[in-house]
Scaffold this active site. Sequence first.
Site, PDB file in Angstrom:
ATOM      1  N   HIS A 143      -9.142  -1.024  10.065  1.00  0.00           N
ATOM      2  CA  HIS A 143      -9.197  -2.117   9.093  1.00  0.00           C
ATOM      3  C   HIS A 143      -7.856  -2.834   8.975  1.00  0.00           C
ATOM      4  O   HIS A 143      -7.788  -3.991   8.600  1.00  0.00           O
ATOM      5  CB  HIS A 143      -9.583  -1.586   7.706  1.00  0.00           C
ATOM      6  CG  HIS A 143     -10.905  -0.899   7.677  1.00  0.00           C
ATOM      7  ND1 HIS A 143     -12.082  -1.543   7.980  1.00  0.00           N
ATOM      8  CD2 HIS A 143     -11.253   0.378   7.394  1.00  0.00           C
ATOM      9  CE1 HIS A 143     -13.094  -0.698   7.870  1.00  0.00           C
ATOM     10  NE2 HIS A 143     -12.619   0.481   7.524  1.00  0.00           N
ATOM     11  N   HIS A 171       0.606  -1.893   4.109  1.00  0.00           N
ATOM     12  CA  HIS A 171      -0.290  -2.386   5.162  1.00  0.00           C
ATOM     13  C   HIS A 171      -0.316  -3.911   5.108  1.00  0.00           C
ATOM     14  O   HIS A 171       0.254  -4.510   4.183  1.00  0.00           O
ATOM     15  CB  HIS A 171      -1.702  -1.817   4.978  1.00  0.00           C
ATOM     16  CG  HIS A 171      -2.338  -2.218   3.685  1.00  0.00           C
ATOM     17  ND1 HIS A 171      -2.300  -1.440   2.555  1.00  0.00           N
ATOM     18  CD2 HIS A 171      -3.001  -3.349   3.340  1.00  0.00           C
ATOM     19  CE1 HIS A 171      -2.927  -2.066   1.569  1.00  0.00           C
ATOM     20  NE2 HIS A 171      -3.358  -3.225   2.018  1.00  0.00           N
ATOM     21  N   HIS A 175      -2.541  -7.807   5.943  1.00  0.00           N
ATOM     22  CA  HIS A 175      -3.788  -8.563   6.123  1.00  0.00           C
ATOM     23  C   HIS A 175      -3.438  -9.841   6.876  1.00  0.00           C
ATOM     24  O   HIS A 175      -2.377 -10.418   6.647  1.00  0.00           O
ATOM     25  CB  HIS A 175      -4.407  -8.905   4.763  1.00  0.00           C
ATOM     26  CG  HIS A 175      -4.756  -7.691   3.952  1.00  0.00           C
ATOM     27  ND1 HIS A 175      -5.990  -7.090   4.011  1.00  0.00           N
ATOM     28  CD2 HIS A 175      -4.027  -6.965   3.075  1.00  0.00           C
ATOM     29  CE1 HIS A 175      -6.018  -6.040   3.198  1.00  0.00           C
ATOM     30  NE2 HIS A 175      -4.831  -5.943   2.608  1.00  0.00           N
ATOM     31  N   GLU A 235      -4.624 -12.741   1.439  1.00  0.00           N
ATOM     32  CA  GLU A 235      -5.729 -12.433   0.526  1.00  0.00           C
ATOM     33  C   GLU A 235      -5.591 -13.284  -0.731  1.00  0.00           C
ATOM     34  O   GLU A 235      -6.506 -13.980  -1.127  1.00  0.00           O
ATOM     35  CB  GLU A 235      -5.713 -10.948   0.193  1.00  0.00           C
ATOM     36  CG  GLU A 235      -5.909 -10.077   1.441  1.00  0.00           C
ATOM     37  CD  GLU A 235      -6.734  -8.852   1.166  1.00  0.00           C
ATOM     38  OE1 GLU A 235      -6.225  -7.961   0.475  1.00  0.00           O
ATOM     39  OE2 GLU A 235      -7.885  -8.776   1.654  1.00  0.00           O
ATOM     40  N   HIS A 279       1.026  -5.683   1.628  1.00  0.00           N
ATOM     41  CA  HIS A 279       0.772  -4.951   0.389  1.00  0.00           C
ATOM     42  C   HIS A 279       1.541  -3.635   0.399  1.00  0.00           C
ATOM     43  O   HIS A 279       1.409  -2.858   1.348  1.00  0.00           O
ATOM     44  CB  HIS A 279      -0.730  -4.663   0.232  1.00  0.00           C
ATOM     45  CG  HIS A 279      -1.531  -5.886  -0.095  1.00  0.00           C
ATOM     46  ND1 HIS A 279      -2.896  -5.949   0.080  1.00  0.00           N
ATOM     47  CD2 HIS A 279      -1.146  -7.083  -0.611  1.00  0.00           C
ATOM     48  CE1 HIS A 279      -3.312  -7.153  -0.302  1.00  0.00           C
ATOM     49  NE2 HIS A 279      -2.275  -7.857  -0.718  1.00  0.00           N
ATOM     50  N   THR A 281      -8.438  -4.328  -2.625  1.00  0.00           N
ATOM     51  CA  THR A 281      -9.140  -5.437  -1.975  1.00  0.00           C
ATOM     52  C   THR A 281     -10.060  -4.939  -0.865  1.00  0.00           C
ATOM     53  O   THR A 281     -10.639  -5.737  -0.134  1.00  0.00           O
ATOM     54  CB  THR A 281      -8.147  -6.461  -1.396  1.00  0.00           C
ATOM     55  OG1 THR A 281      -7.354  -5.826  -0.385  1.00  0.00           O
ATOM     56  CG2 THR A 281      -7.240  -7.014  -2.477  1.00  0.00           C
ATOM     57  N   THR A 282     -10.186  -3.615  -0.721  1.00  0.00           N
ATOM     58  CA  THR A 282     -11.116  -3.028   0.245  1.00  0.00           C
ATOM     59  C   THR A 282     -11.991  -2.010  -0.492  1.00  0.00           C
ATOM     60  O   THR A 282     -11.584  -1.484  -1.532  1.00  0.00           O
ATOM     61  CB  THR A 282     -10.367  -2.297   1.368  1.00  0.00           C
ATOM     62  OG1 THR A 282      -9.526  -1.299   0.797  1.00  0.00           O
ATOM     63  CG2 THR A 282      -9.532  -3.249   2.205  1.00  0.00           C
TER      64      THR A 282
END
Length: 357
Positions: A89, A114, A116, A128, A141, A223-224
């Site tokens: 992911h 991590h 995005h 995001e 993040h 957010t996941t």
Amino acid sequence: MDPAWLVVAVFLLLWQCVESTNAGKEWTYAGVVGQSEWPEVFPECGGSSQSPIDVDTSQTLYDPSLAPVKPLGYDQYGHGPFTLSNNGHTVEMPLPSWMGIGGLPWQFSAVQLHLHWGNGVGVAKGSEHTIDGHSASAELHVVHYNSELHANLSEAKTQGNGLAVLGVLIEAGGETNQAYTNILNYLGRIRHAGQRVAIPAFDVQTLLPRDLSRYFRYNGSLTTPPCHQSVLWTVFSERVRISHSQLLKLETVLFSSRPEDSQPTLLQDNYRATQPLNCRTVLSSFVPVSVQIYTDGEISAIVVGSLCGCIGLGVIAWFVVKTIRNKDVAKDFKQDMALKMTFDPEKKEETVPQSEP
Ligand SMILES: *[C@@H]1O[C@H](CO)[C@@H](O)[C@H](O)[C@H]1NC(C)=O
Ligand SMILES: *[C@@H]1O[C@H](CO)[C@@H](O)[C@H](O)[C@H]1NC(C)=O
């Protein structure tokens, strides 16, 4: 019907049920188990305090008590290496528990960081959070848990104020960002889901923007999936810049598929759409320059001032009209006597209240 066939049919049906239950635990950003389907399997994803959000700077509330974020021990990276992994992911890097952040209502210990990002094609999308409807190219993040109220991450992640995440908007353009090289240079070693690599430790604070005093703060979620609504968000106003080729590397090197998968799938567009704000307030630690020219005190002064001015003018106008009318009445009393009896509005006003009980 042959009973053997019945057994086979029942077995197939059961097997299909098990299959679909297992598939339910999987999630992706697009497709059959894409983000619009998350709430079906992970009910919290359909909650009313979800992340990310669009920060509308004309609606944020300035809170002067919001102190600058203080990274604690981010620069003490010790002697051991860090570990970078591709979890299918995102690219994730666990952080040592001695790292944390201050300047929030509680002490928070670092857990992991991590990223995005988008897909390298067309418009710059990939972050995001958006600010006034505008996306950035990517977003970092840094996840922390509330170590003052909770024993560990698994206990904290479902509780209100259990987590604190720092959000950094990343733009492409300009020179190579050496801090991000510490991560991006090793993506080629973890191209497939499930792979990991040890990398030299580095000062994690260099990944953050310089100005840690200007940010937006709100209550939101992971957010996941499973989208726990336990996150106290800090989204910095200053953006970090990486070069175009650094962004392209992030967008095109990783796969969401495992090495043994027959169909390799690029790990792209791993950002969630912005979620409704509902009745939440977004605080800002600063006054957005373009939006609010006056302080709250000045606005009150202006409102009260205009109100007093209007009342004053009204009173003056009333006196002028009354004086003129009195003079006119005295002068033209005899001529206007008959007319006034029928048409003078003052007379009408006097008669109307009298007719009321
Ligand atoms: C987290 O803390 C709780 C409460 O102290 C404990 O029961 C649990 O085993 C801990 N979990 C982990 C993963 O350490
Ligand atoms: C977040 O929610 C808590 C209540 O759980 C509230 O006290 C706090 O003010 C909220 N913070 C923000 C930034 O809205």
